[in-house]
Design an enzyme around this catalytic site. Sequence first.
Site, PDB file in Angstrom:
ATOM      1  N   ASP A  13      11.569  15.423 -55.041  1.00 30.27           N
ATOM      2  CA  ASP A  13      10.589  14.698 -54.306  1.00 30.27           C
ATOM      3  C   ASP A  13       9.505  14.467 -55.536  1.00 30.27           C
ATOM      4  OD1 ASP A  13      12.305  14.312 -52.331  1.00 30.27           O
ATOM      5  OD2 ASP A  13      11.157  15.935 -51.295  1.00 30.27           O
ATOM      6  N   LYS A  16      11.137  10.919 -59.096  1.00 26.26           N
ATOM      7  CA  LYS A  16      12.520  10.450 -59.833  1.00 26.26           C
ATOM      8  C   LYS A  16      12.725   8.839 -59.800  1.00 26.26           C
ATOM      9  CE  LYS A  16      14.602  14.053 -58.054  1.00 26.26           C
ATOM     10  NZ  LYS A  16      13.661  14.450 -57.536  1.00 26.26           N
ATOM     11  N   LYS A  18      10.939   6.478 -58.935  1.00 25.44           N
ATOM     12  CA  LYS A  18       9.966   5.651 -59.584  1.00 25.44           C
ATOM     13  C   LYS A  18      10.172   5.449 -60.937  1.00 25.44           C
ATOM     14  CE  LYS A  18       5.299   4.607 -60.770  1.00 25.44           C
ATOM     15  NZ  LYS A  18       4.020   5.219 -60.688  1.00 25.44           N
ATOM     16  N   GLY A  40      16.550  11.546 -51.601  1.00 24.57           N
ATOM     17  CA  GLY A  40      15.881  10.187 -51.099  1.00 24.57           C
ATOM     18  C   GLY A  40      15.047   9.808 -52.243  1.00 24.57           C
ATOM     19  N   HIS A  41      15.197   8.862 -52.928  1.00 22.11           N
ATOM     20  CA  HIS A  41      14.335   8.337 -53.913  1.00 22.11           C
ATOM     21  C   HIS A  41      13.785   7.031 -53.772  1.00 22.11           C
ATOM     22  CE1 HIS A  41      16.843  11.023 -57.214  1.00 22.11           C
ATOM     23  NE2 HIS A  41      16.594  11.471 -56.364  1.00 22.11           N
ATOM     24  N   GLN A 223      17.713  15.775 -56.535  1.00 21.36           N
ATOM     25  CA  GLN A 223      17.029  17.362 -56.369  1.00 21.36           C
ATOM     26  C   GLN A 223      16.500  17.646 -57.612  1.00 21.36           C
ATOM     27  OE1 GLN A 223      20.726  17.083 -55.502  1.00 21.36           O
ATOM     28  NE2 GLN A 223      19.628  16.069 -54.049  1.00 21.36           N
ATOM     29  N   THR A 238      20.037  23.708 -53.428  1.00 15.36           N
ATOM     30  CA  THR A 238      21.302  22.932 -53.181  1.00 15.36           C
ATOM     31  C   THR A 238      22.363  23.413 -54.011  1.00 15.36           C
ATOM     32  OG1 THR A 238      22.106  20.640 -52.778  1.00 15.36           O
ATOM     33  CG2 THR A 238      20.956  21.111 -55.080  1.00 15.36           C
ATOM     34  N   VAL A 298      11.977  11.746 -47.405  1.00 18.22           N
ATOM     35  CA  VAL A 298      12.477  10.356 -47.364  1.00 18.22           C
ATOM     36  C   VAL A 298      14.004  10.361 -46.732  1.00 18.22           C
ATOM     37  CG1 VAL A 298      13.462   8.364 -48.840  1.00 18.22           C
ATOM     38  CG2 VAL A 298      11.609   9.740 -49.459  1.00 18.22           C
ATOM     39  N   THR A 299      14.551  11.626 -46.573  1.00 14.35           N
ATOM     40  CA  THR A 299      15.991  11.728 -46.235  1.00 14.35           C
ATOM     41  C   THR A 299      15.955  12.121 -44.553  1.00 14.35           C
ATOM     42  OG1 THR A 299      16.916  11.986 -48.163  1.00 14.35           O
ATOM     43  CG2 THR A 299      18.318  12.847 -46.245  1.00 14.35           C
ATOM     44  N   ARG A 304       6.787  17.726 -45.738  1.00 13.51           N
ATOM     45  CA  ARG A 304       7.036  18.608 -46.728  1.00 13.51           C
ATOM     46  C   ARG A 304       5.811  19.947 -46.875  1.00 13.51           C
ATOM     47  NH1 ARG A 304       7.691  13.309 -50.641  1.00 13.51           N
ATOM     48  NH2 ARG A 304       9.911  12.885 -50.277  1.00 13.51           N
ATOM     49  N   ASP A 332      -3.171  10.462 -58.721  1.00 13.89           N
ATOM     50  CA  ASP A 332      -4.369   9.554 -57.755  1.00 13.89           C
ATOM     51  C   ASP A 332      -4.334  10.509 -56.511  1.00 13.89           C
ATOM     52  OD1 ASP A 332      -1.456   8.714 -57.726  1.00 13.89           O
ATOM     53  OD2 ASP A 332      -2.153   7.891 -55.642  1.00 13.89           O
ATOM     54  N   GLY A 412       1.514   8.759 -63.384  1.00 10.89           N
ATOM     55  CA  GLY A 412       1.486   7.838 -62.104  1.00 10.89           C
ATOM     56  C   GLY A 412       0.266   7.989 -61.368  1.00 10.89           C
ATOM     57  N   GLY A 414      -0.135   5.662 -58.868  1.00 10.05           N
ATOM     58  CA  GLY A 414       0.231   4.822 -57.559  1.00 10.05           C
ATOM     59  C   GLY A 414       1.732   4.917 -57.446  1.00 10.05           C
TER      60      GLY A 414
HETATM   61  P1  GDP Z   1      12.235  11.616 -55.676  1.00  5.14           P
HETATM   62  O1  GDP Z   1      13.089  12.266 -54.756  1.00  5.14           O
HETATM   63  O2  GDP Z   1      11.995  12.369 -56.824  1.00  5.14           O
HETATM   64  O3  GDP Z   1      12.624  10.329 -56.111  1.00  5.14           O
HETATM   65  O4  GDP Z   1      10.804  11.167 -54.954  1.00  5.14           O
HETATM   66  P2  GDP Z   1      10.604  10.735 -53.492  1.00  5.14           P
HETATM   67  O5  GDP Z   1      10.943   9.337 -53.409  1.00  5.14           O
HETATM   68  O6  GDP Z   1      11.456  11.509 -52.445  1.00  5.14           O
HETATM   69  O7  GDP Z   1       9.002  11.050 -53.239  1.00  5.14           O
HETATM   70  C1  GDP Z   1       8.076  10.475 -54.190  1.00  5.14           C
HETATM   71  C2  GDP Z   1       7.118   9.584 -53.293  1.00  5.14           C
HETATM   72  O8  GDP Z   1       5.828   9.514 -53.987  1.00  5.14           O
HETATM   73  C3  GDP Z   1       7.548   8.413 -52.945  1.00  5.14           C
HETATM   74  O9  GDP Z   1       7.032   7.958 -51.861  1.00  5.14           O
HETATM   75  C4  GDP Z   1       7.025   7.356 -54.207  1.00  5.14           C
HETATM   76  O10 GDP Z   1       6.987   5.949 -53.727  1.00  5.14           O
HETATM   77  C5  GDP Z   1       5.583   8.143 -54.146  1.00  5.14           C
HETATM   78  N1  GDP Z   1       5.241   8.000 -55.583  1.00  5.14           N
HETATM   79  C6  GDP Z   1       5.860   8.189 -56.962  1.00  5.14           C
HETATM   80  N2  GDP Z   1       4.833   8.262 -57.845  1.00  5.14           N
HETATM   81  C7  GDP Z   1       3.660   7.974 -57.416  1.00  5.14           C
HETATM   82  C8  GDP Z   1       2.354   8.265 -57.980  1.00  5.14           C
HETATM   83  O11 GDP Z   1       2.078   8.041 -59.007  1.00  5.14           O
HETATM   84  N3  GDP Z   1       1.216   8.028 -56.925  1.00  5.14           N
HETATM   85  C9  GDP Z   1       1.575   8.116 -55.680  1.00  5.14           C
HETATM   86  N4  GDP Z   1       0.498   7.807 -54.819  1.00  5.14           N
HETATM   87  N5  GDP Z   1       2.872   7.968 -55.208  1.00  5.14           N
HETATM   88  C10 GDP Z   1       3.643   8.035 -55.916  1.00  5.14           C
HETATM   89  P1  IMO Z   2      15.591  14.533 -54.082  1.00 11.28           P
HETATM   90  O1  IMO Z   2      16.745  13.812 -55.004  1.00 11.28           O
HETATM   91  C1  IMO Z   2      13.913  17.667 -51.796  1.00 11.28           C
HETATM   92  C2  IMO Z   2      16.788  20.817 -50.312  1.00 11.28           C
HETATM   93  C3  IMO Z   2      16.813  20.652 -48.452  1.00 11.28           C
HETATM   94  C4  IMO Z   2      16.993  22.293 -48.575  1.00 11.28           C
HETATM   95  C5  IMO Z   2      18.110  22.659 -49.859  1.00 11.28           C
HETATM   96  C6  IMO Z   2      19.484  22.415 -49.641  1.00 11.28           C
HETATM   97  O2  IMO Z   2      14.931  13.511 -53.318  1.00 11.28           O
HETATM   98  O3  IMO Z   2      14.398  15.200 -54.899  1.00 11.28           O
HETATM   99  P2  IMO Z   2      21.075  20.691 -49.003  1.00 11.28           P
HETATM  100  O4  IMO Z   2      21.279  19.661 -48.029  1.00 11.28           O
HETATM  101  O5  IMO Z   2      21.178  19.933 -50.455  1.00 11.28           O
HETATM  102  O6  IMO Z   2      22.427  21.645 -48.958  1.00 11.28           O
HETATM  103  O7  IMO Z   2      20.022  21.313 -48.790  1.00 11.28           O
HETATM  104  O8  IMO Z   2      17.593  21.642 -50.811  1.00 11.28           O
HETATM  105  N1  IMO Z   2      17.165  19.250 -50.938  1.00 11.28           N
HETATM  106  C7  IMO Z   2      15.779  18.793 -51.210  1.00 11.28           C
HETATM  107  N2  IMO Z   2      14.353  18.859 -51.075  1.00 11.28           N
HETATM  108  N3  IMO Z   2      14.327  16.611 -52.210  1.00 11.28           N
HETATM  109  C8  IMO Z   2      15.716  16.483 -52.373  1.00 11.28           C
HETATM  110  O9  IMO Z   2      16.205  15.490 -53.158  1.00 11.28           O
HETATM  111  C9  IMO Z   2      16.499  17.446 -51.703  1.00 11.28           C
HETATM  112  N4  IMO Z   2      17.825  17.612 -51.783  1.00 11.28           N
HETATM  113  C10 IMO Z   2      17.998  18.776 -51.117  1.00 11.28           C
HETATM  114  O10 IMO Z   2      15.872  20.472 -47.989  1.00 11.28           O
HETATM  115  O11 IMO Z   2      16.167  22.974 -48.795  1.00 11.28           O
HETATM  116 MG    MG Z   3      13.164  12.611 -52.736  1.00 13.25          MG
END
Ligand code: GDP
Ligand code: IMO
Ligand code: MG
Length: 428
Positions: A13, A16, A18, A40-41, A223, A238, A298-299, A304, A332, A412, A414
Amino acid sequence: MPAVVVVGTQWGDEGKGKATDQLGQDVDYVVKFNGGNNAGHTVVIDGEKFAFHLLPAGVLTPGVVPIIGNGVVVDLEVLFNEIAEIEARGKDASSLRISANAHIIPSYNRVLDRTTERFLGARQLGTTGRGIGPTYADKMNRVGIRVQDLFDESILRQKVHSALDQKNGLFLKVFNRPAIDPDEVADELLSYAERVRSMVIDCSLVLNDALDAGKTVLFEAGQATMLDIDHGTYPFVTSSNPTAGGACTGTGVGPTRIDSVVGVVKAYTTRVGEGPFPTELLDDMGERLRTEGGEFGVTTGRPRRCGWHDAVVTRYACRVNGLTDLVMTKLDVLTGHATIPVCVAYDVDGERTEEMPLTQTGFHHAKPIYEELPGWSEDITGVREFSDLPQAAQDYVLRIEELARTRISAIGVGAGREATITRHKLLG
Ligand code: GDP
Ligand code: IMO
Ligand code: MG
């Protein structure tokens, strides 16, 4: 720069989605190489938010071919729901391709994932319950079901029967649950066969041909480094390799073809699920980061866990991934603190270390040693040039860059695609 890998450097999270979407503006292919719908991206374009689980973030960019690589595990129902969702929002997913060798998450592995977690009780991992672990276990046990099996009904039925022979014993005798009918599972999977057929490719061949033709390929990890089955905080990880090497095994592109590896790093740290997290804040400050950062999964929607930046983890991620660049996100969110602590080392049973402890026990005992950096109060969400950031914000970035020993090429400020400060061009 024809082949660029994007990975997470912390516990997921980091942003990635963005970063991939943004880099994806200048590429021809975006390929996911690991994980499944545990990911969840988020991508925000002109204020409109998209949350992807299985689809590569590049699917929103016209002209980009999005690919699901062989290293991904695919829940077909989720895949088609996600396609329907973005099509309902006026986007086109018809160029999506999927490796014939990707493994499928059958319904019994979702049941197994959730049942195992319940069975573990206090020792549970906090998985996403999507069947990820059992499906990778089947792959390694050589009883997995692959996308290509959808096109040979008798083979598919045999494989589902032999996988369930063992698992039904487990369901009935250990978990005290009803057995699952293999033919019902096979029928469900076969119902997707015709829709999948036109998407199936030899991922390795397509990507290597593309690179030969001078095309640009972006590899998008699910992940993150600390959730890697080999390099993360095992067993609280994972079941795949989200680190850079996974981009090669998960797509069939050799390491000599990769030009750069970009690590996405949050300005602070978050984690979902169980497992050690040295800089975790269990007080009001943790709550403040969660609220101000919108830190909810997101998932799964789970809150968190939040903490300060852990530069030991970031430097470790730079090493195991061979990072060429870092992209820092969510700077930010740190606006408005008088000082901001950064973890520069650990105290492990009275000894200071600047590296990841050798053992799991050592990491569980690690206490963060902080350096306090000055904060800033100005709103930075509209800043697009590094030199326009308040001096303290610049210094924060520069100190983490120094600790990571890797350049921070973008920042980043925002969630929107445009809310980024570029210091070094990542492509071209
Ligand atoms: P990922 O799983 O690595 O793709 O990240 P997620 O989407 O799960 O979580 C990142 C969150 O941060 C999302 O809600 C994005 O929209 C948000 N986000 C990404 N970059 C920035 C940033 O630079 N500033 C802020 N405020 N939010 C951001
Ligand atoms: P993104 O791609 C954050 C965590 C789960 C759990 C562990 C194992 O959005 O960054 P699993 O279902 O994979 O066997 O769970 O890994 N986990 C994540 N945490 N972001 C993710 O993906 C994750 N994918 C799995 O919460 O602790
Ligand atoms: Mg995510």
